[in-house]
Structures are given as C-alpha cells and as structure tokens.
Design a protein around this motif. Structure first.
Motif, PDB file in Angstrom:
ATOM      1  N   UNK A  84      56.518  54.027  50.462  1.00 21.88           N
ATOM      2  CA  UNK A  84      57.332  52.806  50.479  1.00 21.88           C
ATOM      3  C   UNK A  84      56.412  51.599  50.678  1.00 21.88           C
ATOM      4  N   UNK A  85      56.825  50.428  50.208  1.00 23.65           N
ATOM      5  CA  UNK A  85      56.008  49.227  50.418  1.00 23.65           C
ATOM      6  C   UNK A  85      55.794  48.908  51.899  1.00 23.65           C
ATOM      7  N   UNK A  86      56.764  49.257  52.739  1.00 23.35           N
ATOM      8  CA  UNK A  86      56.664  48.961  54.163  1.00 23.35           C
ATOM      9  C   UNK A  86      55.480  49.675  54.827  1.00 23.35           C
ATOM     10  N   UNK A  87      55.036  50.785  54.239  1.00 30.03           N
ATOM     11  CA  UNK A  87      53.864  51.480  54.781  1.00 30.03           C
ATOM     12  C   UNK A  87      52.637  50.570  54.737  1.00 30.03           C
ATOM     13  N   UNK A  88      52.576  49.697  53.748  1.00 34.66           N
ATOM     14  CA  UNK A  88      51.451  48.763  53.645  1.00 34.66           C
ATOM     15  C   UNK A  88      51.476  47.763  54.802  1.00 34.66           C
ATOM     16  N   UNK A  89      52.677  47.365  55.197  1.00 37.94           N
ATOM     17  CA  UNK A  89      52.792  46.451  56.346  1.00 37.94           C
ATOM     18  C   UNK A  89      52.261  47.107  57.612  1.00 37.94           C
ATOM     19  N   UNK A  90      52.481  48.402  57.740  1.00 37.46           N
ATOM     20  CA  UNK A  90      52.060  49.133  58.932  1.00 37.46           C
ATOM     21  C   UNK A  90      50.544  49.136  59.103  1.00 37.46           C
ATOM     22  N   UNK A  92      48.751  46.563  58.257  1.00 33.74           N
ATOM     23  CA  UNK A  92      48.370  45.169  58.465  1.00 33.74           C
ATOM     24  C   UNK A  92      47.869  44.450  57.224  1.00 33.74           C
ATOM     25  N   UNK A  93      48.455  44.729  56.060  1.00 35.51           N
ATOM     26  CA  UNK A  93      47.940  44.118  54.823  1.00 35.51           C
ATOM     27  C   UNK A  93      47.959  42.601  54.849  1.00 35.51           C
ATOM     28  N   UNK A  94      48.913  42.012  55.549  1.00 37.61           N
ATOM     29  CA  UNK A  94      48.977  40.551  55.567  1.00 37.61           C
ATOM     30  C   UNK A  94      47.707  39.958  56.185  1.00 37.61           C
ATOM     31  N   UNK A  95      47.200  40.601  57.210  1.00 38.34           N
ATOM     32  CA  UNK A  95      45.956  40.114  57.833  1.00 38.34           C
ATOM     33  C   UNK A  95      44.791  40.207  56.859  1.00 38.34           C
ATOM     34  N   UNK A  96      44.722  41.296  56.114  1.00 35.51           N
ATOM     35  CA  UNK A  96      43.663  41.455  55.118  1.00 35.51           C
ATOM     36  C   UNK A  96      43.810  40.416  54.004  1.00 35.51           C
ATOM     37  N   UNK A  97      45.040  40.314  53.452  1.00 31.72           N
ATOM     38  CA  UNK A  97      45.272  39.460  52.292  1.00 31.72           C
ATOM     39  C   UNK A  97      45.022  37.984  52.590  1.00 31.72           C
ATOM     40  N   UNK A 108      48.789  48.100  42.992  1.00 31.91           N
ATOM     41  CA  UNK A 108      49.506  47.020  43.673  1.00 31.91           C
ATOM     42  C   UNK A 108      51.018  47.109  43.474  1.00 31.91           C
ATOM     43  N   UNK A 109      51.460  47.732  42.382  1.00 33.41           N
ATOM     44  CA  UNK A 109      52.895  47.846  42.142  1.00 33.41           C
ATOM     45  C   UNK A 109      53.603  48.626  43.249  1.00 33.41           C
ATOM     46  N   UNK A 110      52.860  49.388  44.024  1.00 41.04           N
ATOM     47  CA  UNK A 110      53.441  50.166  45.120  1.00 41.04           C
ATOM     48  C   UNK A 110      53.813  49.309  46.329  1.00 41.04           C
ATOM     49  N   UNK A 111      53.285  48.053  46.389  1.00 40.23           N
ATOM     50  CA  UNK A 111      53.595  47.212  47.553  1.00 40.23           C
ATOM     51  C   UNK A 111      54.583  46.101  47.217  1.00 40.23           C
ATOM     52  N   UNK A 112      55.036  46.042  45.973  1.00 44.83           N
ATOM     53  CA  UNK A 112      56.102  45.130  45.564  1.00 44.83           C
ATOM     54  C   UNK A 112      55.932  43.703  46.028  1.00 44.83           C
ATOM     55  N   UNK A 113      56.921  43.213  46.736  1.00 42.68           N
ATOM     56  CA  UNK A 113      56.991  41.811  47.154  1.00 42.68           C
ATOM     57  C   UNK A 113      55.931  41.415  48.173  1.00 42.68           C
ATOM     58  N   UNK A 114      55.199  42.366  48.714  1.00 43.59           N
ATOM     59  CA  UNK A 114      54.183  42.039  49.708  1.00 43.59           C
ATOM     60  C   UNK A 114      52.868  41.572  49.100  1.00 43.59           C
TER      61      UNK A 114
END
Length: 140
Positions: A84-90, A92-97, A108-114
C-alpha cells in the motif's frame, strides 16, 4: 527530450545528459518494465554524481543512501515490494523527498499521491539487447 543508448558503455553519456536536463530538480522518477534497466541507470547516475559506494538495488531495503565525494547524499528508492502507499509513509518518505537531496525512485506508481508534484520523469524503453531509449520530461 529523448536519449538513446546502443550499449552499456553509452550510459555515462546518458547519465550526464540527464543530470544536465534535471537542473535543480531533486526528485527523479525512473519508469520501465521489470528488467528495463532502472537500477543500471541509477548506477550510472551515481558514478556521474561521484558516489563513493556501490549502487545496488534497494528492492529489499526499500531505500539506500549514498554519499558523493563532495559530501552530498543521494537516496535511491525501490517501491516494488510495497503493498500500500501508506507503507512508504511509515519509512518517512516525506523527510527524504523534501530533504533537498536527489531522490532516485523506482516503481513510483506504488506510492500514488505521496509522490511530490514536481519531478523529473525518465521512461526507459527496452529496445532489445543493450539498446534503450530514455524519454525525459519535467512535471510540476
């Protein structure tokens, strides 16, 4: 922009052209079928940017971190195994990005709106053997 490589020896030229094309963009999305050469291109990009370590596929770790000779950090993601895309949030992708560092992203299609709104997209087309076509575009 389109780039062609007839063999692996052309990848350093492709990587340098990509770096020039990206300018200040830090999010680079690599698209292509399984085996198209996303990780191989990531290795060439790493060499062109002066990465000191060996660039490997982060398929099982999801993210690898590389340091360049000039002290910059590059993050390399492979989201293939995410359910699920939420696994990427777990992780901390936002900190990396939003770190200001280059992020190379496979699947990247696996993380959708993130995925951030601004990014460079590199579509890799396998033309058979070692031949590849690279279509570069900027999205914002």
């Amino acid at each position: 922009m389109n780039l062609k490589a007839d063999s692996l020896s052309d990848l350093s030229e492709v990587a340098n052209a990509l770096i020039d094309f990206a300018e200040e963009e830090k999010i680079w999305v690599l698209e292509g079928q399984m085996g198209a050469g996303k990780t191989t291109l990531s290795k060439a990009i790493g060499r062109a940017l002066g990465v000191q370590d060996t660039v490997n596929s982060p398929t099982f770790s999801i993210v690898n971190e590389y340091l360049t000779a000039s002290g910059e950090t590059i993050y390399h993601f492979d989201f293939y195994r995410l359910e699920t895309p939420e696994e990427a949030l777990a992780i901390g992708i936002e900190e990396y990005f939003y770190s200001g560092n280059i992020c190379l992203i496979e699947w990247a299609e696996k993380i959708g709106e993130y995925l951030p709104e601004r990014f460079v997209k590199i579509v890799i087309e396998d033309l058979g053997g070692e031949k590849r076509n690279y279509k570069l575009s900027k999205h914002d």
